[in-house]
Design a protein around this motif. Sequence first.
Motif, PDB file in Angstrom:
ATOM      1  N   SER A 126     -16.728 -27.046  -9.765  1.00 51.57           N
ATOM      2  CA  SER A 126     -16.313 -26.225 -10.903  1.00 51.57           C
ATOM      3  C   SER A 126     -15.306 -26.976 -11.766  1.00 51.57           C
ATOM      4  CB  SER A 126     -15.653 -24.928 -10.411  1.00 51.57           C
ATOM      5  OG  SER A 126     -16.548 -24.144  -9.656  1.00 51.57           O
TER       6      SER A 126
ATOM      7  N   ARG B  68     -12.748 -26.038 -15.449  1.00 47.66           N
ATOM      8  CA  ARG B  68     -12.327 -25.068 -16.446  1.00 47.66           C
ATOM      9  C   ARG B  68     -11.848 -25.808 -17.683  1.00 47.66           C
ATOM     10  NH1 ARG B  68      -7.049 -21.196 -16.834  1.00 47.66           N
ATOM     11  NH2 ARG B  68      -8.019 -19.323 -17.719  1.00 47.66           N
TER      12      ARG B  68
ATOM     13  N   ALA C 180     -21.511 -21.078 -25.347  1.00 50.05           N
ATOM     14  CA  ALA C 180     -20.991 -19.713 -25.341  1.00 50.05           C
ATOM     15  C   ALA C 180     -20.118 -19.499 -26.567  1.00 50.05           C
ATOM     16  CB  ALA C 180     -20.179 -19.439 -24.079  1.00 50.05           C
TER      17      ALA C 180
ATOM     18  N   ILE D 278     -19.320 -11.483 -27.134  1.00 56.36           N
ATOM     19  CA  ILE D 278     -19.500 -12.656 -26.284  1.00 56.36           C
ATOM     20  C   ILE D 278     -20.994 -12.957 -26.240  1.00 56.36           C
ATOM     21  CG2 ILE D 278     -19.384 -13.567 -23.936  1.00 56.36           C
ATOM     22  CD1 ILE D 278     -16.862 -12.034 -23.484  1.00 56.36           C
TER      23      ILE D 278
ATOM     24  N   TYR E 178     -23.899 -16.039 -24.661  1.00 59.47           N
ATOM     25  CA  TYR E 178     -24.142 -17.218 -23.836  1.00 59.47           C
ATOM     26  C   TYR E 178     -25.547 -17.742 -24.082  1.00 59.47           C
ATOM     27  CZ  TYR E 178     -20.159 -15.792 -20.917  1.00 59.47           C
ATOM     28  OH  TYR E 178     -18.913 -15.451 -20.451  1.00 59.47           O
TER      29      TYR E 178
ATOM     30  N   ARG F 200     -25.944 -18.626 -18.625  1.00 55.66           N
ATOM     31  CA  ARG F 200     -25.465 -17.280 -18.267  1.00 55.66           C
ATOM     32  C   ARG F 200     -25.427 -17.144 -16.761  1.00 55.66           C
ATOM     33  NH1 ARG F 200     -25.803 -13.131 -21.898  1.00 55.66           N
ATOM     34  NH2 ARG F 200     -27.348 -14.328 -23.067  1.00 55.66           N
ATOM     35  N   GLY F 201     -24.325 -16.649 -16.244  1.00 55.32           N
ATOM     36  CA  GLY F 201     -24.182 -16.479 -14.802  1.00 55.32           C
ATOM     37  C   GLY F 201     -23.415 -17.605 -14.131  1.00 55.32           C
ATOM     38  N   ARG F 202     -23.511 -18.805 -14.673  1.00 56.94           N
ATOM     39  CA  ARG F 202     -22.752 -19.931 -14.110  1.00 56.94           C
ATOM     40  C   ARG F 202     -21.496 -20.208 -14.922  1.00 56.94           C
ATOM     41  NH1 ARG F 202     -24.512 -25.032 -14.003  1.00 56.94           N
ATOM     42  NH2 ARG F 202     -25.880 -24.789 -15.819  1.00 56.94           N
TER      43      ARG F 202
ATOM     44  N   SER G 122     -18.561 -18.948 -17.801  1.00 59.17           N
ATOM     45  CA  SER G 122     -17.882 -17.747 -18.284  1.00 59.17           C
ATOM     46  C   SER G 122     -16.850 -18.130 -19.333  1.00 59.17           C
ATOM     47  CB  SER G 122     -17.207 -17.028 -17.121  1.00 59.17           C
ATOM     48  OG  SER G 122     -16.477 -15.902 -17.587  1.00 59.17           O
TER      49      SER G 122
ATOM     50  N   SER H  72     -13.763 -16.991 -21.891  1.00 60.87           N
ATOM     51  CA  SER H  72     -12.706 -15.981 -22.004  1.00 60.87           C
ATOM     52  C   SER H  72     -11.697 -16.459 -23.038  1.00 60.87           C
ATOM     53  CB  SER H  72     -12.029 -15.749 -20.654  1.00 60.87           C
ATOM     54  OG  SER H  72     -11.428 -16.943 -20.185  1.00 60.87           O
TER      55      SER H  72
ATOM     56  N   GLN I  22     -15.043 -21.372 -18.002  1.00 63.78           N
ATOM     57  CA  GLN I  22     -15.110 -21.584 -16.566  1.00 63.78           C
ATOM     58  C   GLN I  22     -16.538 -21.950 -16.209  1.00 63.78           C
ATOM     59  OE1 GLN I  22     -12.608 -21.440 -14.160  1.00 63.78           O
ATOM     60  NE2 GLN I  22     -14.190 -22.255 -12.805  1.00 63.78           N
TER      61      GLN I  22
END
Length: 125
Positions: A17, A19, A46, A59, A61, A66-68, A70, A72, A83
């Motif tokens: 991951s 960010r 996004a 928002i 994507y 989408r789903g992996r 995010s 914000s 993220q």
Amino acid sequence: HVQLVESGGGSVQAGGSLRLSCVASGYTACMGWFRRAPGKQREGVAGIGGNSIGGIDSIDYADSMRGRFSISQDKAMNTIYLQMNSLKPEDTAMYYCAATRRVQRCGISSSGYDDWGKGTQVTVS
């Protein structure tokens, strides 16, 4: 126009991951993330809105992320985040932050954005 500064890129193993962060120098209506992989066209990742007075909360994507991923935002800090989880080698790309002061529904089409950052490199091996 606003100045945009991205950070948070780096090298990570598949499944890991990262960010990303992007700070705008002033108010925006929409902010988004785009990426360009080697030899490929830029694609939307996004978009997020409502980052200023009068902005439209939204928002969006890309379906493949989408789903992996995010997105914000911290409205008070004019900052957005991306993220990224379960990263794959095909996510390797230069990631760019974009923004506009046009009040609109914030999507992932590059034509909806006026200002661009210099990018931050993400490498997944």
